[in-house]
Design a protein around this motif. Structure first.
Motif, PDB file in Angstrom:
ATOM      1  N   GLY A  72      31.832  67.049  19.405  1.00  0.00           N
ATOM      2  CA  GLY A  72      30.999  66.025  19.557  1.00  0.00           C
ATOM      3  C   GLY A  72      29.899  66.356  18.265  1.00  0.00           C
ATOM      4  O   GLY A  72      30.107  65.255  17.682  1.00  0.00           O
ATOM      5  N   ILE A  73      29.733  67.140  18.262  1.00  0.00           N
ATOM      6  CA  ILE A  73      29.145  67.583  17.089  1.00  0.00           C
ATOM      7  C   ILE A  73      29.461  66.819  14.975  1.00  0.00           C
ATOM      8  O   ILE A  73      29.469  66.269  14.334  1.00  0.00           O
ATOM      9  CB  ILE A  73      28.624  68.542  16.529  1.00  0.00           C
ATOM     10  N   ILE A  74      31.113  67.522  15.618  1.00  0.00           N
ATOM     11  CA  ILE A  74      31.688  66.887  14.012  1.00  0.00           C
ATOM     12  C   ILE A  74      31.683  65.284  14.343  1.00  0.00           C
ATOM     13  O   ILE A  74      31.900  64.621  13.041  1.00  0.00           O
ATOM     14  CB  ILE A  74      33.669  67.351  14.200  1.00  0.00           C
ATOM     15  N   GLY A  75      32.043  64.813  15.022  1.00  0.00           N
ATOM     16  CA  GLY A  75      32.454  63.384  15.736  1.00  0.00           C
ATOM     17  C   GLY A  75      31.288  62.694  15.360  1.00  0.00           C
ATOM     18  O   GLY A  75      31.065  61.176  14.289  1.00  0.00           O
ATOM     19  N   THR A  76      29.861  63.398  15.651  1.00  0.00           N
ATOM     20  CA  THR A  76      28.729  61.832  15.428  1.00  0.00           C
ATOM     21  C   THR A  76      28.321  62.564  13.876  1.00  0.00           C
ATOM     22  O   THR A  76      27.611  61.644  13.879  1.00  0.00           O
ATOM     23  CB  THR A  76      27.582  62.741  16.671  1.00  0.00           C
ATOM     24  N   GLY A  77      28.644  63.688  13.587  1.00  0.00           N
ATOM     25  CA  GLY A  77      28.387  63.571  12.532  1.00  0.00           C
ATOM     26  C   GLY A  77      28.758  62.744  10.788  1.00  0.00           C
ATOM     27  O   GLY A  77      28.070  62.193  10.391  1.00  0.00           O
ATOM     28  N   LEU A  78      29.734  62.810  11.455  1.00  0.00           N
ATOM     29  CA  LEU A  78      31.005  61.990  10.672  1.00  0.00           C
ATOM     30  C   LEU A  78      30.222  59.765  11.005  1.00  0.00           C
ATOM     31  O   LEU A  78      30.743  59.439   9.820  1.00  0.00           O
ATOM     32  CB  LEU A  78      32.632  61.603  11.249  1.00  0.00           C
ATOM     33  N   LEU A  79      29.609  59.867  11.971  1.00  0.00           N
ATOM     34  CA  LEU A  79      28.898  58.626  12.311  1.00  0.00           C
ATOM     35  C   LEU A  79      28.161  57.932  11.626  1.00  0.00           C
ATOM     36  O   LEU A  79      27.889  57.706  10.853  1.00  0.00           O
ATOM     37  CB  LEU A  79      29.070  58.237  13.599  1.00  0.00           C
ATOM     38  N   ALA A  80      27.162  59.351  11.613  1.00  0.00           N
ATOM     39  CA  ALA A  80      25.635  59.369  11.075  1.00  0.00           C
ATOM     40  C   ALA A  80      25.771  59.555   9.656  1.00  0.00           C
ATOM     41  O   ALA A  80      24.626  58.852   9.136  1.00  0.00           O
ATOM     42  CB  ALA A  80      25.096  60.919  11.606  1.00  0.00           C
ATOM     43  N   LEU A  81      27.086  60.662   8.810  1.00  0.00           N
ATOM     44  CA  LEU A  81      26.451  60.415   7.346  1.00  0.00           C
ATOM     45  C   LEU A  81      26.322  59.134   6.886  1.00  0.00           C
ATOM     46  O   LEU A  81      25.937  58.490   5.905  1.00  0.00           O
ATOM     47  CB  LEU A  81      27.673  61.290   7.392  1.00  0.00           C
ATOM     48  N   PRO A  82      27.351  58.098   7.214  1.00  0.00           N
ATOM     49  CA  PRO A  82      27.296  56.859   6.664  1.00  0.00           C
ATOM     50  C   PRO A  82      26.422  56.118   6.838  1.00  0.00           C
ATOM     51  O   PRO A  82      25.602  54.858   6.090  1.00  0.00           O
ATOM     52  CB  PRO A  82      28.113  56.462   6.878  1.00  0.00           C
ATOM     53  N   VAL A  83      25.200  56.294   8.199  1.00  0.00           N
ATOM     54  CA  VAL A  83      24.250  55.921   8.642  1.00  0.00           C
ATOM     55  C   VAL A  83      22.825  56.166   7.470  1.00  0.00           C
ATOM     56  O   VAL A  83      22.267  55.281   7.545  1.00  0.00           O
ATOM     57  CB  VAL A  83      24.029  55.584   9.784  1.00  0.00           C
ATOM     58  N   LEU A  84      23.058  57.501   7.433  1.00  0.00           N
ATOM     59  CA  LEU A  84      22.180  57.772   6.827  1.00  0.00           C
ATOM     60  C   LEU A  84      21.934  57.496   5.395  1.00  0.00           C
ATOM     61  O   LEU A  84      20.558  57.286   4.263  1.00  0.00           O
ATOM     62  CB  LEU A  84      22.030  59.517   7.046  1.00  0.00           C
ATOM     63  N   ALA A  85      22.966  58.038   4.852  1.00  0.00           N
ATOM     64  CA  ALA A  85      23.287  57.821   2.732  1.00  0.00           C
ATOM     65  C   ALA A  85      22.787  55.892   3.147  1.00  0.00           C
ATOM     66  O   ALA A  85      22.734  55.528   1.823  1.00  0.00           O
ATOM     67  CB  ALA A  85      24.613  58.247   2.604  1.00  0.00           C
ATOM     68  N   GLY A  86      23.910  55.197   3.776  1.00  0.00           N
ATOM     69  CA  GLY A  86      23.308  53.608   3.264  1.00  0.00           C
ATOM     70  C   GLY A  86      22.501  53.507   3.912  1.00  0.00           C
ATOM     71  O   GLY A  86      21.866  52.145   3.116  1.00  0.00           O
ATOM     72  N   SER A  87      21.581  53.483   5.442  1.00  0.00           N
ATOM     73  CA  SER A  87      20.285  53.429   4.990  1.00  0.00           C
ATOM     74  C   SER A  87      19.176  53.174   3.853  1.00  0.00           C
ATOM     75  O   SER A  87      18.278  52.532   3.441  1.00  0.00           O
ATOM     76  CB  SER A  87      19.067  53.560   5.997  1.00  0.00           C
ATOM     77  N   ALA A  88      19.708  54.056   3.390  1.00  0.00           N
ATOM     78  CA  ALA A  88      18.662  54.828   2.294  1.00  0.00           C
ATOM     79  C   ALA A  88      19.066  54.058   1.148  1.00  0.00           C
ATOM     80  O   ALA A  88      18.072  53.204   0.427  1.00  0.00           O
ATOM     81  CB  ALA A  88      19.074  55.876   1.471  1.00  0.00           C
ATOM     82  N   ALA A  89      20.504  53.524   1.170  1.00  0.00           N
ATOM     83  CA  ALA A  89      20.697  52.335  -0.442  1.00  0.00           C
ATOM     84  C   ALA A  89      20.220  51.310  -0.806  1.00  0.00           C
ATOM     85  O   ALA A  89      20.055  50.697  -0.960  1.00  0.00           O
ATOM     86  CB  ALA A  89      22.511  52.816  -0.546  1.00  0.00           C
ATOM     87  N   TYR A  90      20.733  51.035   1.239  1.00  0.00           N
ATOM     88  CA  TYR A  90      20.029  49.241   1.057  1.00  0.00           C
ATOM     89  C   TYR A  90      18.166  49.047   0.727  1.00  0.00           C
ATOM     90  O   TYR A  90      17.907  48.332   0.355  1.00  0.00           O
ATOM     91  CB  TYR A  90      20.664  49.125   2.075  1.00  0.00           C
ATOM     92  N   ALA A  91      17.717  50.536   1.406  1.00  0.00           N
ATOM     93  CA  ALA A  91      16.314  50.154   1.352  1.00  0.00           C
ATOM     94  C   ALA A  91      16.238  50.084  -0.075  1.00  0.00           C
ATOM     95  O   ALA A  91      15.146  49.484  -0.922  1.00  0.00           O
ATOM     96  CB  ALA A  91      15.453  51.833   1.862  1.00  0.00           C
ATOM     97  N   MET A  92      16.552  51.451  -1.156  1.00  0.00           N
ATOM     98  CA  MET A  92      16.557  51.340  -2.496  1.00  0.00           C
ATOM     99  C   MET A  92      16.682  49.899  -3.341  1.00  0.00           C
ATOM    100  O   MET A  92      16.116  49.606  -4.567  1.00  0.00           O
ATOM    101  CB  MET A  92      17.169  52.717  -3.018  1.00  0.00           C
TER     102      MET A  92
END
Length: 431
Positions: free
Chosen positions: A304-324
């Motif tokens: 579960g840690i591996i799967g949720t990490g693969l889901l969260a990484l693009p949301v974390l990086a993407g949300s920062a990119a959208y904001a910038m």
């Protein structure tokens, strides 16, 4: 009767299967349970058992309200939160918020990548650092080279990884009557450690990057669908889309909070019950489960840690990119080729690679996550205030300003987060 409608006047789309309507809300909710969040929930369950479960019930309606409001702003205006803030408020406010968001998200990425690499090592053995690098490269490849229409399907499938934590619950013995009693009538200690844990759960569950992500994903969905326009210019499309946003977000946030509940429940029933109360990371929680709950529970928790990490990484990086991108007027969309939105994708790459590098330094990941939570707390309250003001203003929303009931719960969520952040700083001063 006229049958050739222009795109801006196209009526509501025909009803599609229920599962197809689930998108930004479900992905956002699932991404909230990232490895860092799993660590926080594991710490809470191990330290305080069933007496901390009530927090997840309280955060659900607050989380639903602020996420629906963020999504509505994106769908009605056709712009993400950062662009709307830039249009209607002093840019100095926005610049400070997005820089803090980028810093906090990068620290979260570092913690998540480290946890994912450690989880692969727990399951398969081998070099943790190589696994961490491979996962970072794999996630970046998906974000940069897979168009949004295809990539969003990958994200939807990754949400299934969270069901691992449902499986863990059924792999251990749970005293359900005690759980129900303690959830509704908890026995809180009200010590500084307990209050800090409550604040951490709130800060993990209601985070600024989720607001930016869901609003921007509504814009992505809008641009990806033929004939769809911002609701301000296509009011005939409002009924179906606002209904979809409501159901999608309620399901997504219910999914998020249910998984958080199960993680706390699992660690309470196993680790806390066996006096294992000091858990620092999600991989440590998985390791501690093995001798108590068995191999199956350990495997489910680790995967579960591996799967949720693969889901969260693009949301974390993407949300920062959208904001910038919104703050500095850059082209931004996961549907665009990298050469057409170089600075947008540059932020995604930068946040991921800096996060990867941080994981290989001597920086204490627990302290880094703590300061990430502090930064998120500092950022969340003013962003929530601006979000509420925009959602209630006709200049942004036209005739689609949020209704009174949603406005009331949204402001309640803002006040609760304000109280939580104030409590966090008071506890910092005390200690």
């Amino acid at each position: 009767m006229e049958t050739n409608l222009t795109p801006s006047s196209a009526p509501d789309r025909p009803a599609s299967p229920w599962l197809e309507k689930l998108g930004p809300g479900v992905i956002t909710g699932a991404a909230d349970d990232d490895p860092s969040g799993i660590a926080t929930y594991s710490q809470a369950g191990a330290a305080f058992g069933y007496n901390i479960l009530w927090t997840v019930l309280l955060t659900y309606p607050l989380m639903v309200a602020i996420q629906i409001i963020s999504a509505r702003i994106g769908r009605v205006s056709g712009h993400g939160l950062a662009t709307n803030i830039r249009h209607h408020y002093p840019v100095s406010l926005l610049y400070g918020a997005v820089v803090l968001l980028l810093v906090a998200n990068t620290i979260n990425i570092a913690a998540d990548l480290t946890a994912m690499g450690a989880a692969v090592n727990l399951v398969a053995g081998g070099p943790t650092r190589i696994y961490t690098i491979g996962l970072a490269v794999f996630s970046l490849g998906l974000q940069v080279f897979v168009p949004y229409k295809s990539y969003v399907r990958v994200l939807k499938w990754l949400t299934l990884a969270l069901f691992a934590y449902v499986g863990v619950v059924f792999a251990v013995k749970i005293p359900w009557m005690t759980v129900a009693a303690r959830t509704v009538f908890p026995h809180p200690s009200w010590s500084s450690v307990y209050l800090t844990t409550v604040v951490a759960v709130f800060g993990t569950t209601i985070s600024p990057y989720l607001f930016f992500w869901q609003a921007s994903q509504e814009v992505e969905e809008l641009q990806a669908a033929h004939g769809q326009r911002p609701l301000r210019t296509a009011p005939r499309q409002a009924v179906a889309n606002l209904r979809r946003i409501g159901s999608d977000t309620r399901v997504g946030m219910a999914f998020s909070n249910l998984i958080a509940f199960f993680i706390i429940l699992t660690t309470a029933a196993t680790l806390h019950a066996h006096n294992v109360t000091d858990i620092q990371t999600s991989s440590q929680a998985a390791s501690a489960l093995k001798p108590i709950a068995g191999q199956f529970a350990f495997l489910l928790f680790s995967l579960g840690i591996i799967g949720t990490g693969l889901l969260a990484l693009p949301v974390l990086a993407g949300s920062a990119a959208y904001a910038m991108a919104g703050a500095f007027r850059w082209k931004n969309s996961l549907e665009l080729a990298p050469r057409l939105a170089k600075r947008f994708y540059g932020i995604i790459v930068l946040a991921t690679l800096v996060g990867l590098a941080l994981g290989f330094t001597s920086i204490d990941p627990i302290k880094a996550l703590f300061w990430s939570a502090v930064i998120n707390g500092v950022t969340s309250v003013p962003i929530m205030v601006l979000t509420m003001k925009m959602a209630s203003h006709a200049d942004v929303m036209g005739k689609f300003t949020i209704p009174g009931s949603l406005r009331a719960v949204g402001w309640l969520a803002t006040v609760v987060m304000g109280v939580a952040v104030t409590a966090m700083f008071v506890l910092l001063v005390i200690h």
